[in-house]
Design an enzyme around this catalytic site. Structure first.
Site, PDB file in Angstrom:
ATOM      1  N   GLU A  91       0.772  -1.108  -0.276  1.00  0.00           N
ATOM      2  CA  GLU A  91       0.076  -0.093   0.082  1.00  0.00           C
ATOM      3  C   GLU A  91       0.745   1.244   0.010  1.00  0.00           C
ATOM      4  O   GLU A  91       1.370   1.595   0.947  1.00  0.00           O
ATOM      5  CB  GLU A  91      -0.945   0.031   1.230  1.00  0.00           C
ATOM      6  N   LYS A 221      -7.905 -16.148  16.638  1.00  0.00           N
ATOM      7  CA  LYS A 221      -8.108 -15.593  15.091  1.00  0.00           C
ATOM      8  C   LYS A 221      -9.472 -14.918  14.747  1.00  0.00           C
ATOM      9  O   LYS A 221      -9.903 -14.887  13.704  1.00  0.00           O
ATOM     10  CB  LYS A 221      -7.883 -16.841  14.094  1.00  0.00           C
ATOM     11  N   ASP A 295       2.105 -14.337  13.130  1.00  0.00           N
ATOM     12  CA  ASP A 295       0.979 -15.265  12.745  1.00  0.00           C
ATOM     13  C   ASP A 295      -0.173 -14.155  12.033  1.00  0.00           C
ATOM     14  O   ASP A 295      -0.757 -13.309  12.906  1.00  0.00           O
ATOM     15  CB  ASP A 295       0.332 -15.880  13.491  1.00  0.00           C
ATOM     16  N   HIS A 386      -2.269   9.996  -1.213  1.00  0.00           N
ATOM     17  CA  HIS A 386      -2.682   8.572  -1.888  1.00  0.00           C
ATOM     18  C   HIS A 386      -2.603   8.752  -3.296  1.00  0.00           C
ATOM     19  O   HIS A 386      -2.031   7.838  -3.866  1.00  0.00           O
ATOM     20  CB  HIS A 386      -4.214   8.151  -1.296  1.00  0.00           C
TER      21      HIS A 386
END
Length: 394
Positions: A91, A221, A295, A386
């Site tokens: 990004e 998770k 993770d 951006h």
């Protein structure tokens, strides 16, 4: 040639699945099945023998660009001094934005970080004939906690059972085991320890019982409100007082405007039912996680946050973010792989005794990102930056 598999052929496997030959065999298999040549995926400096325990059926490596943000000055219990933070992302503007926030935090004397607590959970549920039996089991459990702790801790040289929460629902007793896990994230460690504890309970409880090893309130998770209240991973607070003059000069925003914008965000977050009343904690955390071998799925829990601001009498702005579920490790898992270990070493966060330091760096980085994005939105720089930095085009 179509990239759809030509048949349902099985993926090639060898007894040693981590040799260059076995990887090359799978690459050739993919070419035959899909017509895709892995020019980039196949290119790697990592010894494939080191991948055992981290991946199955390896075919190569995913290459994600890593940028360097910083320096950021941190006044933490475990992280103290200036740090450069590796961030893996595709990004555009992200690394630049975080560096911008870090510049301000460093100029005003740094960001203060505090680890409130750090636990990892496994949450079995015991089933009974009725609610009375479930309640009586809870009392028996408390009376035998020392023996249960001994059974759990016998499975690990690192993990320690801190405490166990109990929740009675219907004819079930939910138990949420909370462990300290050293420098590992500890999910598997806690699963093994809790299985041993449950086995001991079944053998020694004088009445009939059965259990499910995970009753879902450990919330692996995925975010949950119980994590926000009771912590999963490290509960870290990053805080700073932003001088009015510096914010006006560097960020081109007024602290009163920032304070007012936070109130709007709180209302919007309440309407939307968000798990974080801040702006984009997941951006910084995901970039650090990918760079350092964490993770990545733990972002679901780790991104939760509580932003609190207070406009002081002199016009300065107190700003804090509490991250109740930062799940990171400085040892084990993917942290020992080549590039991931190097990124941890950049921050002196690889190996024993470094997990809390990494958690503080994560929280400080998140605060830098919150400050930068909030200022950009108010100053009118958000879309322009951006457009300038975030477009991959000729």
């Amino acid at each position: 040639m179509s990239n759809q598999p030509s048949d349902a052929a099985k993926i090639p496997r060898q007894q040693d699945n981590y040799t260059p030959e076995s990887i090359a065999e799978r690459q050739a298999f993919l070419l035959k099945q899909t017509g895709v040549t892995l020019k980039h995926v196949a290119h790697s400096s990592v010894d494939p023998a080191t991948l055992a325990g981290n991946i199955e059926n390896p075919i190569g490596m995913a290459q994600v660009p890593i940028g360097l943000a910083g320096p950021i000055l941190i006044n933490g219990e475990h992280a103290a001094g200036h740090f450069y933070v590796p961030m893996a992302t595709t990004e555009g503007t992200l690394v630049a934005s975080y560096s911008r926030g870090m510049r301000v935090l460093s100029e005003i004397g740094g960001v203060t970080t505090t680890v409130v607590e750090r636990y990892m959970q496994r949450a079995p549920v015991f089933h009974f004939e009725n609610a009375r039996e479930a309640k009586e089991f809870g009392a028996w459990f408390d009376a035998h906690l020392a023996d249960i702790r001994t059974a759990a801790e016998a499975t690990t040289s690192v993990g320690k059972l801190s405490h166990v929460e109990q929740y009675g629902v219907s004819r079930m007793r939910f138990l949420r085991f909370n462990y300290t896990t050293g420098d590992a994230a500890g999910q598997n460690m806690c699963g093994k320890a809790t299985l041993a504890a449950c086995t001991w309970i079944q053998k020694n409880y004088p009445h009939k019982s059965r259990y499910t090893l995970s009753g879902a309130i450990d919330t692996d998770k995925k975010h949950s409100h119980i994590n926000t209240l009771h912590s999963r991973g490290a509960r870290v607070v990053a805080e700073v007082v932003l001088p009015k003059e510096v914010m006006q000069r560097v960020m081109r925003v007024d602290t009163k405007a920032l304070f007012a914008a936070r109130q709007v965000s709180n209302v919007g977050g309440m309407l939307a039912g968000t798990t974080n009343n801040g702006l984009h904690a997941a951006n910084g955390l995901a970039a650090i996680f990918i760079a350092t071998g964490q993770d990545a799925a733990n972002i679901a829990e780790s991104q939760a946050g509580i932003v609190y601001v207070d406009l002081l009498d002199n016009g300065d702005l107190y700003w804090s973010i509490t991250l109740p579920s930062v799940i990171v490790a400085s040892y084990g898992g993917g942290t020992g792989l080549g590039s991931q270990r190097e990124c941890l070493e950049i921050m002196d966060c690889y190996g024993d005794g470094k997990a809390l330091k990494l958690a503080e760096i994560c929280a400080a980085t998140v605060l830098a990102g919150e400050l930068s994005l909030a200022s950009a939105v108010l100053a009118g720089d958000w879309v322009e930056s951006h457009d300038r930095l975030g477009r991959n085009r000729p």
